[in-house]
Design an enzyme around this catalytic site. Structure first.
Site, PDB file in Angstrom:
ATOM      1  N   ASP A 170      52.589  33.609  39.052  1.00 46.38           N
ATOM      2  CA  ASP A 170      52.905  34.087  37.697  1.00 46.38           C
ATOM      3  C   ASP A 170      54.326  34.575  37.541  1.00 46.38           C
ATOM      4  OD1 ASP A 170      49.647  35.165  37.995  1.00 46.38           O
ATOM      5  OD2 ASP A 170      50.286  33.768  36.433  1.00 46.38           O
ATOM      6  N   HIS A 193      45.030  39.130  36.898  1.00 50.17           N
ATOM      7  CA  HIS A 193      44.714  37.730  37.206  1.00 50.17           C
ATOM      8  C   HIS A 193      45.597  36.841  36.332  1.00 50.17           C
ATOM      9  CE1 HIS A 193      42.522  34.290  38.508  1.00 50.17           C
ATOM     10  NE2 HIS A 193      41.391  34.460  37.871  1.00 50.17           N
ATOM     11  N   HIS A 213      49.265  39.397  46.155  1.00 52.02           N
ATOM     12  CA  HIS A 213      48.145  38.450  46.027  1.00 52.02           C
ATOM     13  C   HIS A 213      47.075  38.839  47.044  1.00 52.02           C
ATOM     14  CE1 HIS A 213      45.922  34.667  45.788  1.00 52.02           C
ATOM     15  NE2 HIS A 213      46.574  34.467  44.651  1.00 52.02           N
TER      16      HIS A 213
HETATM   17  C1  SDX Z   1      46.584  35.346  40.086  1.00 50.32           C
HETATM   18  O1  SDX Z   1      42.991  35.205  43.451  1.00 50.32           O
HETATM   19  C2  SDX Z   1      43.756  34.227  43.041  1.00 50.32           C
HETATM   20  O2  SDX Z   1      43.859  33.180  43.653  1.00 50.32           O
HETATM   21  C3  SDX Z   1      44.478  34.491  41.735  1.00 50.32           C
HETATM   22  C4  SDX Z   1      45.512  33.452  41.311  1.00 50.32           C
HETATM   23  C5  SDX Z   1      44.865  32.124  40.958  1.00 50.32           C
HETATM   24  O3  SDX Z   1      45.562  31.103  41.009  1.00 50.32           O
HETATM   25  O4  SDX Z   1      43.666  32.152  40.538  1.00 50.32           O
HETATM   26  O5  SDX Z   1      46.455  33.257  42.364  1.00 50.32           O
HETATM   27  C6  SDX Z   1      46.262  33.894  40.059  1.00 50.32           C
HETATM   28  O6  SDX Z   1      45.815  36.137  39.596  1.00 50.32           O
HETATM   29  C7  SDX Z   1      47.833  35.813  40.807  1.00 50.32           C
HETATM   30  C8  SDX Z   1      47.973  37.371  40.833  1.00 50.32           C
HETATM   31  C9  SDX Z   1      48.553  37.804  39.500  1.00 50.32           C
HETATM   32  N1  SDX Z   1      48.520  39.287  39.381  1.00 50.32           N
HETATM   33  C10 SDX Z   1      49.664  40.001  39.426  1.00 50.32           C
HETATM   34  O7  SDX Z   1      50.779  39.528  39.638  1.00 50.32           O
HETATM   35  C11 SDX Z   1      49.459  41.475  39.121  1.00 50.32           C
HETATM   36  C12 SDX Z   1      50.230  42.312  40.140  1.00 50.32           C
HETATM   37  N2  SDX Z   1      49.557  42.152  41.419  1.00 50.32           N
HETATM   38  C13 SDX Z   1      48.632  43.187  41.840  1.00 50.32           C
HETATM   39  O8  SDX Z   1      47.854  43.697  40.774  1.00 50.32           O
HETATM   40  C14 SDX Z   1      47.850  42.799  43.095  1.00 50.32           C
HETATM   41  O9  SDX Z   1      48.776  42.361  43.998  1.00 50.32           O
HETATM   42  C15 SDX Z   1      46.735  41.787  42.999  1.00 50.32           C
HETATM   43  C16 SDX Z   1      45.725  42.131  41.956  1.00 50.32           C
HETATM   44  C17 SDX Z   1      47.263  40.422  42.733  1.00 50.32           C
HETATM   45  C18 SDX Z   1      46.035  41.776  44.370  1.00 50.32           C
HETATM   46  O10 SDX Z   1      45.438  43.007  44.519  1.00 50.32           O
HETATM   47  P1  SDX Z   1      44.668  43.408  45.887  1.00 50.32           P
HETATM   48  O11 SDX Z   1      44.510  42.262  46.792  1.00 50.32           O
HETATM   49  O12 SDX Z   1      43.461  44.170  45.516  1.00 50.32           O
HETATM   50  O13 SDX Z   1      45.739  44.299  46.566  1.00 50.32           O
HETATM   51  P2  SDX Z   1      45.746  45.868  46.463  1.00 50.32           P
HETATM   52  O14 SDX Z   1      45.718  46.294  45.031  1.00 50.32           O
HETATM   53  O15 SDX Z   1      44.706  46.386  47.393  1.00 50.32           O
HETATM   54  O16 SDX Z   1      47.208  46.203  47.013  1.00 50.32           O
HETATM   55  C19 SDX Z   1      47.446  46.441  48.381  1.00 50.32           C
HETATM   56  C20 SDX Z   1      48.602  47.424  48.375  1.00 50.32           C
HETATM   57  C21 SDX Z   1      48.318  48.674  47.553  1.00 50.32           C
HETATM   58  O17 SDX Z   1      49.156  49.705  48.082  1.00 50.32           O
HETATM   59  P3  SDX Z   1      48.492  50.718  49.215  1.00 50.32           P
HETATM   60  O18 SDX Z   1      47.211  51.254  48.609  1.00 50.32           O
HETATM   61  O19 SDX Z   1      48.266  49.865  50.432  1.00 50.32           O
HETATM   62  O20 SDX Z   1      49.559  51.780  49.401  1.00 50.32           O
HETATM   63  O21 SDX Z   1      49.748  46.808  47.751  1.00 50.32           O
HETATM   64  C22 SDX Z   1      50.061  47.517  46.558  1.00 50.32           C
HETATM   65  C23 SDX Z   1      48.851  48.343  46.180  1.00 50.32           C
HETATM   66  O22 SDX Z   1      49.239  49.508  45.473  1.00 50.32           O
HETATM   67  N3  SDX Z   1      50.365  46.510  45.542  1.00 50.32           N
HETATM   68  C24 SDX Z   1      51.364  46.586  44.664  1.00 50.32           C
HETATM   69  C25 SDX Z   1      51.325  45.386  43.954  1.00 50.32           C
HETATM   70  N4  SDX Z   1      50.307  44.629  44.387  1.00 50.32           N
HETATM   71  C26 SDX Z   1      49.705  45.331  45.368  1.00 50.32           C
HETATM   72  N5  SDX Z   1      52.279  47.553  44.439  1.00 50.32           N
HETATM   73  C27 SDX Z   1      53.178  47.305  43.456  1.00 50.32           C
HETATM   74  N6  SDX Z   1      53.205  46.157  42.715  1.00 50.32           N
HETATM   75  C28 SDX Z   1      52.284  45.189  42.936  1.00 50.32           C
HETATM   76  N7  SDX Z   1      52.299  44.065  42.216  1.00 50.32           N
END
Ligand code: SDX
Length: 438
Positions: free
Chosen positions: A372, A274, A315
């Site tokens: 971010d 997050h 996201h």
């Molecule tokens: C913020 O919610 C908000 O609005 C948050 C925010 C706000 O203003 O409040 O926008 C601020 O928190 C932005 C997000 C910051 N976090 C990151 O940048 C961390 C990296 N991102 C990931 O951890 C992830 O994308 C999340 C946590 C942001 C979202 O996770 P989800 O929606 O649970 O997605 P998921 O983990 O289910 O991923 C779906 C797929 C998976 O692969 P498969 O199982 O389908 O094969 O996408 C992959 C994940 O492995 N994936 C990634 C990835 N993000 C998702 N793979 C590699 N790198 C990534 N960053």
């Protein structure tokens, strides 16, 4: 099983239990824009079933008039105004007024609001002593969790959440004092004296002064840094029901005081999935180090056996570019150019973005840069250490948290949030005395 009586022109979903043939009609509720929702509040009463959505991927937790995101189109609006227009034309204080009160202020309203916030920026002198208990190398977010939670102990005259005036005062106190506490946190970790807020400076100028001002010399306001700070604060102000905002709402639903609720939001924001991602992005870019290493890290991000994620990418809601990332990327160029800084991490980030967005793994999963991805590069250029990045996110998001909390408390039907579960533990079994156990 009788279906809930719904008005004849009400849109409904019919849910049928294929084992018994029983059906229920569930009302569909529609908002101003965005997907309609199926109202399942009577589901358990009518079917004996709960819904199941552990990470709330398809669950609306509340009605809200504050912020709307269209993840497919990459749209973000606050009270109907797009983030691009607000970032271009507004100020963080004006966006704070908009989120709290529903409309853009006229000049008199804005002047009063800005003054109200300004005159709440000082904190009780006793709070200084809380800092002395922390190690100088404590993570700034750890300090913020502590000192913001402590605010409840000081402002007993604004803890009655049912008194509109006290709600307004606590909202103003939080918006005004959290920047002061954030700056004090930074000063404490670098061993410099706290700088008291100044009423002659506007919100971003004052925050930068409290962070970077020093007693032995006059402080020069830098318009480039001030504008960049104000824009960054606008972009991080609110974002629907994200993890930290949902934490604040759930804490507030028990009628906990607003200072305690905001402290819970800070704790949730800290996570690297997050708000902690802005710090993690810089650490990731430093670990990648050089463009030639990008392919290796891209492969690691795709490898399910490797915990590495491309920080700043992906996201839960945006399946397109995060509009905030676009604004930040532009601001990045401007700030680095104005400051004459050539940060190789910007080049590295842009190359990483280019390569990732050509890779099927990221394209198929619609993983785009989020807010971010670029913010840390600007914050670094402005002089903030990486460990302060999430604190700055919290300074901005306090406006959203407080506005969402206030909206929830003012709902006529405030009830404590209490999710249910799917129990998968042991069935009932008799207690076994110690001497009878294997
Ligand atoms: C913020 O919610 C908000 O609005 C948050 C925010 C706000 O203003 O409040 O926008 C601020 O928190 C932005 C997000 C910051 N976090 C990151 O940048 C961390 C990296 N991102 C990931 O951890 C992830 O994308 C999340 C946590 C942001 C979202 O996770 P989800 O929606 O649970 O997605 P998921 O983990 O289910 O991923 C779906 C797929 C998976 O692969 P498969 O199982 O389908 O094969 O996408 C992959 C994940 O492995 N994936 C990634 C990835 N993000 C998702 N793979 C590699 N790198 C990534 N960053």
């Amino acid at each position: 099983m009788s279906a809930e009586s719904v008005s004849e022109n009400q849109k409904t979903f019919t849910l049928t239990n294929n084992n018994t043939g029983d059906s229920v009609e569930l009302p569909v509720l529609e908002g101003t824009c965005g997907p309609p929702v199926i109202d399942v509040r009577k589901l358990y009463e009518q079917t004996g079933h709960f819904t199941f959505d552990p990470s709330f991927t398809a669950t609306g937790s509340c009605k809200s008039r504050l912020t709307f995101i269209d993840g497919e189109k990459g749209i973000l609006m606050h009270r109907g105004y797009t983030i691009e227009e607000l970032a271009e034309n507004s100020s963080f204080m004006e966006v704070a007024y908009l989120l709290l009160n529903g409309d853009l202020p006229n000049q008199a309203e804005f002047t009063k609001f800005e003054r109200d916030i300004t005159y709440h920026t000082m904190v009780h002198e006793q709070i200084n002593y809380f800092y002395r208990g922390f190690r100088r190398d404590a993570h700034p977010m750890a300090i913020m969790c502590g000192v913001v939670g402590a605010l409840s102990a000081f402002y007993h005259d604004s803890l009655d959440i049912w008194d509109p005036r006290q709600r307004e005062i606590s909202a103003h106190r939080l918006i005004a004092k959290i920047p002061t506490l954030a700056a004090m946190t930074y000063k404490y970790t670098v061993g410099q004296p706290f700088m008291y807020p100044r009423n002659d400076l506007n919100f971003p100028e004052n925050f930068l002064y409290m962070c970077f001002g020093l007693p032995p010399e006059p402080y020069q306001v830098n318009p480039v840094l001030t504008n960049a700070m104000d824009k960054i604060l606008i972009l991080h102000a609110d974002h629907e029901q994200n993890a930290s905002t949902s934490t604040v709402r759930l804490a507030g639903s028990s009628q906990a005081n607003p200072f305690a609720c905001i402290a819970s939001g800070i704790a949730s924001l800290w996570g690297p999935s997050h708000g902690g991602a802005n710090q993690a992005v810089l650490e990731m870019l430093d670990e990648i180090g050089d463009k030639k290493n990008i392919p290796e890290f891209i492969e690691r991000a795709k490898n399910k056996d490797d915990p590495f994620r491309l920080m700043g990418f992906g996201h839960r809601v945006y399946k397109n570019f995060d509009p905030r990332a676009g604004v930040l990327k532009k601001a990045c160029d401007e700030v680095l150019d104005d400051l004459g800084i050539n940060d190789p991490r910007l080049e590295l980030a842009m190359e990483l973005e280019r390569i990732a967005l050509e890779d099927d793994y990221f394209v198929e999963r619609k993983l785009f840069p989020n807010v971010d991805f670029y913010s840390g590069i600007i914050l670094k250029a402005m002089g903030f250490p990486v460990s302060m990045f999430t604190v700055l996110f919290a300074v901005a998001r306090t406006v959203g948290w407080v506005s969402q909390w206030k909206e929830m408390i003012e709902e006529p039907s405030l009830r404590i949030g209490r999710p249910r579960q799917l129990y998968t533990g042991p069935a009932q079994r008799p207690y076994v005395p110690m001497d009878k156990r294997k």
